[in-house]
Write a protein that holds these residues in place. Structure first.
Motif, PDB file in Angstrom:
ATOM      1  N   PHE A 222       0.810  -1.222   0.000  1.00  0.00           N
ATOM      2  CA  PHE A 222       0.000   0.000   0.000  1.00  0.00           C
ATOM      3  C   PHE A 222       0.843   1.271   0.000  1.00  0.00           C
ATOM      4  N   ARG A 223       2.126   1.127   0.263  1.00  0.00           N
ATOM      5  CA  ARG A 223       3.041   2.268   0.127  1.00  0.00           C
ATOM      6  C   ARG A 223       3.654   2.330  -1.265  1.00  0.00           C
ATOM      7  N   GLY A 224       3.383   1.335  -2.086  1.00  0.00           N
ATOM      8  CA  GLY A 224       3.899   1.325  -3.446  1.00  0.00           C
ATOM      9  C   GLY A 224       5.355   0.937  -3.575  1.00  0.00           C
ATOM     10  N   ARG A 225       5.905   0.264  -2.557  1.00  0.00           N
ATOM     11  CA  ARG A 225       7.308  -0.135  -2.603  1.00  0.00           C
ATOM     12  C   ARG A 225       7.513  -1.261  -3.612  1.00  0.00           C
ATOM     13  N   SER A 226       8.670  -1.286  -4.247  1.00  0.00           N
ATOM     14  CA  SER A 226       8.938  -2.329  -5.237  1.00  0.00           C
ATOM     15  C   SER A 226       9.296  -3.655  -4.589  1.00  0.00           C
ATOM     16  N   SER A 227       9.874  -3.623  -3.400  1.00  0.00           N
ATOM     17  CA  SER A 227      10.367  -4.851  -2.787  1.00  0.00           C
ATOM     18  C   SER A 227      10.542  -4.656  -1.293  1.00  0.00           C
ATOM     19  N   VAL A 228      10.307  -5.719  -0.533  1.00  0.00           N
ATOM     20  CA  VAL A 228      10.552  -5.677   0.904  1.00  0.00           C
ATOM     21  C   VAL A 228      10.990  -7.058   1.370  1.00  0.00           C
ATOM     22  N   VAL A 229      12.024  -7.084   2.202  1.00  0.00           N
ATOM     23  CA  VAL A 229      12.468  -8.310   2.865  1.00  0.00           C
ATOM     24  C   VAL A 229      11.928  -8.259   4.288  1.00  0.00           C
ATOM     25  N   ALA A 230      11.225  -9.297   4.700  1.00  0.00           N
ATOM     26  CA  ALA A 230      10.595  -9.307   6.019  1.00  0.00           C
ATOM     27  C   ALA A 230      11.601  -9.695   7.104  1.00  0.00           C
ATOM     28  N   GLY A 231      11.774  -8.814   8.079  1.00  0.00           N
ATOM     29  CA  GLY A 231      12.625  -9.123   9.222  1.00  0.00           C
ATOM     30  C   GLY A 231      14.003  -8.505   9.130  1.00  0.00           C
ATOM     31  N   ARG A 232      14.476  -7.939  10.255  1.00  0.00           N
ATOM     32  CA  ARG A 232      15.764  -7.239  10.268  1.00  0.00           C
ATOM     33  C   ARG A 232      16.918  -8.174   9.938  1.00  0.00           C
ATOM     34  N   ILE A 233      16.937  -9.350  10.558  1.00  0.00           N
ATOM     35  CA  ILE A 233      18.029 -10.298  10.299  1.00  0.00           C
ATOM     36  C   ILE A 233      18.036 -10.707   8.828  1.00  0.00           C
ATOM     37  N   ASN A 234      16.860 -10.911   8.273  1.00  0.00           N
ATOM     38  CA  ASN A 234      16.770 -11.295   6.870  1.00  0.00           C
ATOM     39  C   ASN A 234      17.226 -10.169   5.942  1.00  0.00           C
ATOM     40  N   ARG A 235      16.904  -8.922   6.298  1.00  0.00           N
ATOM     41  CA  ARG A 235      17.356  -7.788   5.488  1.00  0.00           C
ATOM     42  C   ARG A 235      18.883  -7.694   5.488  1.00  0.00           C
ATOM     43  N   VAL A 236      19.486  -7.933   6.640  1.00  0.00           N
ATOM     44  CA  VAL A 236      20.945  -7.926   6.722  1.00  0.00           C
ATOM     45  C   VAL A 236      21.524  -9.055   5.868  1.00  0.00           C
ATOM     46  N   ALA A 237      20.906 -10.228   5.942  1.00  0.00           N
ATOM     47  CA  ALA A 237      21.390 -11.364   5.159  1.00  0.00           C
ATOM     48  C   ALA A 237      21.273 -11.098   3.662  1.00  0.00           C
ATOM     49  N   ALA A 238      20.149 -10.517   3.238  1.00  0.00           N
ATOM     50  CA  ALA A 238      19.968 -10.221   1.814  1.00  0.00           C
ATOM     51  C   ALA A 238      20.995  -9.202   1.337  1.00  0.00           C
ATOM     52  N   PHE A 239      21.250  -8.176   2.162  1.00  0.00           N
ATOM     53  CA  PHE A 239      22.248  -7.174   1.788  1.00  0.00           C
ATOM     54  C   PHE A 239      23.645  -7.782   1.760  1.00  0.00           C
ATOM     55  N   GLY A 240      23.911  -8.689   2.704  1.00  0.00           N
ATOM     56  CA  GLY A 240      25.235  -9.294   2.802  1.00  0.00           C
ATOM     57  C   GLY A 240      25.641 -10.063   1.557  1.00  0.00           C
ATOM     58  N   THR A 241      24.667 -10.599   0.832  1.00  0.00           N
ATOM     59  CA  THR A 241      25.002 -11.355  -0.381  1.00  0.00           C
ATOM     60  C   THR A 241      25.597 -10.451  -1.460  1.00  0.00           C
ATOM     61  N   ARG A 242      25.377  -9.143  -1.358  1.00  0.00           N
ATOM     62  CA  ARG A 242      25.945  -8.217  -2.338  1.00  0.00           C
ATOM     63  C   ARG A 242      27.436  -8.017  -2.129  1.00  0.00           C
ATOM     64  N   LEU A 243      27.925  -8.406  -0.964  1.00  0.00           N
ATOM     65  CA  LEU A 243      29.313  -8.134  -0.608  1.00  0.00           C
ATOM     66  C   LEU A 243      30.238  -9.290  -0.960  1.00  0.00           C
ATOM     67  N   MET A 244      29.710 -10.347  -1.554  1.00  0.00           N
ATOM     68  CA  MET A 244      30.530 -11.488  -1.937  1.00  0.00           C
ATOM     69  C   MET A 244      30.137 -11.955  -3.330  1.00  0.00           C
ATOM     70  N   SER A 245      30.982 -12.749  -3.951  1.00  0.00           N
ATOM     71  CA  SER A 245      30.644 -13.295  -5.259  1.00  0.00           C
ATOM     72  C   SER A 245      29.486 -14.273  -5.123  1.00  0.00           C
ATOM     73  N   ARG A 246      28.768 -14.494  -6.200  1.00  0.00           N
ATOM     74  CA  ARG A 246      27.652 -15.440  -6.160  1.00  0.00           C
ATOM     75  C   ARG A 246      28.150 -16.858  -5.878  1.00  0.00           C
ATOM     76  N   HIS A 247      29.329 -17.184  -6.372  1.00  0.00           N
ATOM     77  CA  HIS A 247      29.900 -18.503  -6.077  1.00  0.00           C
ATOM     78  C   HIS A 247      30.176 -18.635  -4.584  1.00  0.00           C
ATOM     79  N   ALA A 248      30.758 -17.590  -3.985  1.00  0.00           N
ATOM     80  CA  ALA A 248      31.027 -17.629  -2.550  1.00  0.00           C
ATOM     81  C   ALA A 248      29.737 -17.733  -1.748  1.00  0.00           C
ATOM     82  N   ALA A 249      28.700 -17.010  -2.188  1.00  0.00           N
ATOM     83  CA  ALA A 249      27.405 -17.084  -1.497  1.00  0.00           C
ATOM     84  C   ALA A 249      26.825 -18.487  -1.588  1.00  0.00           C
ATOM     85  N   ALA A 250      26.949 -19.116  -2.756  1.00  0.00           N
ATOM     86  CA  ALA A 250      26.450 -20.483  -2.920  1.00  0.00           C
ATOM     87  C   ALA A 250      27.199 -21.446  -2.025  1.00  0.00           C
ATOM     88  N   ARG A 251      28.516 -21.306  -1.952  1.00  0.00           N
ATOM     89  CA  ARG A 251      29.318 -22.183  -1.090  1.00  0.00           C
ATOM     90  C   ARG A 251      28.933 -21.990   0.383  1.00  0.00           C
TER      91      ARG A 251
END
Length: 262
Positions: A222-251
């Motif tokens: 209802f605020r028109g946001r494009s995306s939201v991650v539910a939960g503070r810990i989850n938001r940190v985890a989602a952001f953290g994946t940007r700081l490493m390669s996708r291969h490293a994240a998969a490992r």
């Protein structure tokens, strides 16, 4: 008789997050179309919400993992004269374990539900909303959308598709039609049983109640946001994946899930 003229269509409305999304929308005064494979829990929910909130709730039992089911659902709503202002594309399920060991029929059904039917519903009702000049679409993705997910490979990939689709459509259809992607992490739902998935102990602290996830998702919608991650810990985890390669994240994900010991 409901005083509201607004309708929301909710898929996956027979359990878990779908039920809480329905409850939250009913509390906001929206009439509801509930759809999922199993009618009985939706009939009970429709009765509860009509009684408690004075809205109209109708049930359309349908298996959206079947090809062509999105068109069938649209035809049923047309026959009822219902034009949804809100589409909540929430239905989905997962498969865990080694990708090469998945049952091909079950894998195809998951991809049909998580990707194809979701896309078809978004197109059918998105086109109608655009013609009306208003509407809102909520797509349920997952924290698994933010990195490759060994032992949840196809499921995670399906949710990455949902995340990318929704964020693109928010720009393409906006501002009159808004599209929001909700990415939950772990919840107390039936997901684990269906997916044959055991929650890694490292992730237990991030678990949220479905009612809280529903509130977060609908507030963002209802605020028109494009995306939201539910939960503070989850938001940190989602952001953290940007700081490493996708291969490293998969490992890393593979190790946390116990795959390195398998």
């Amino acid at each position: 008789m409901s005083k509201s003229t607004s309708w929301a269509l909710i898929t996956g409305a027979s359990s878990g997050l779908g039920i809480e999304l329905a409850r939250s929308l009913a509390a906001r005064g929206s009439n509801l179309v509930l759809t999922a494979r199993t009618a009985a829990p939706m009939e009970r929910l429709a009765g509860e919400l009509g009684r408690d909130h004075g809205i109209e709730a109708v049930v359309e039992p349908l298996d959206l993992s079947a090809p062509g089911s999105a068109g069938v659902l649209a035809e049923r709503l047309d026959a009822r004269g219902i034009v949804p202002d809100i589409l909540v594309n929430n239905a989905g399920f997962g498969l865990s374990g080694r990708f090469i060991d998945h049952d091909p029929v079950r894998l195809a059904a998951m991809l049909q539900l998580n990707i194809v039917s979701l896309t078809e519903l978004a197109q059918i009702f998105g086109r109608r909303m655009a013609a009306q000049g208003r509407g809102r679409i909520l797509l349920t993705a997952s924290l698994a959308a933010f990195q490759p997910d060994p032992l949840l490979a196809a499921y995670g990939a399906s949710k990455a598709y949902v995340l990318s689709l929704g964020e693109a459509l928010n720009v393409e259809l906006g501002p009159k039609v808004t599209v929001t992607v909700l990415s939950p992490g772990l919840m107390d739902t039936g997901f684990n049983a269906v997916a044959d998935f055991e929650t890694p102990k490292a992730f237990e602290s991030s678990k949220l109640e479905p009612a809280e996830v529903a509130r977060i998702g609908l507030d963002a919608l209802f605020r028109g946001r494009s995306s939201v991650v539910a939960g503070r810990i989850n938001r940190v985890a989602a952001f953290g994946t940007r700081l490493m390669s996708r291969h490293a994240a998969a490992r890393m994900t593979f190790g946390l899930s116990g795959g390195a010991k398998a």
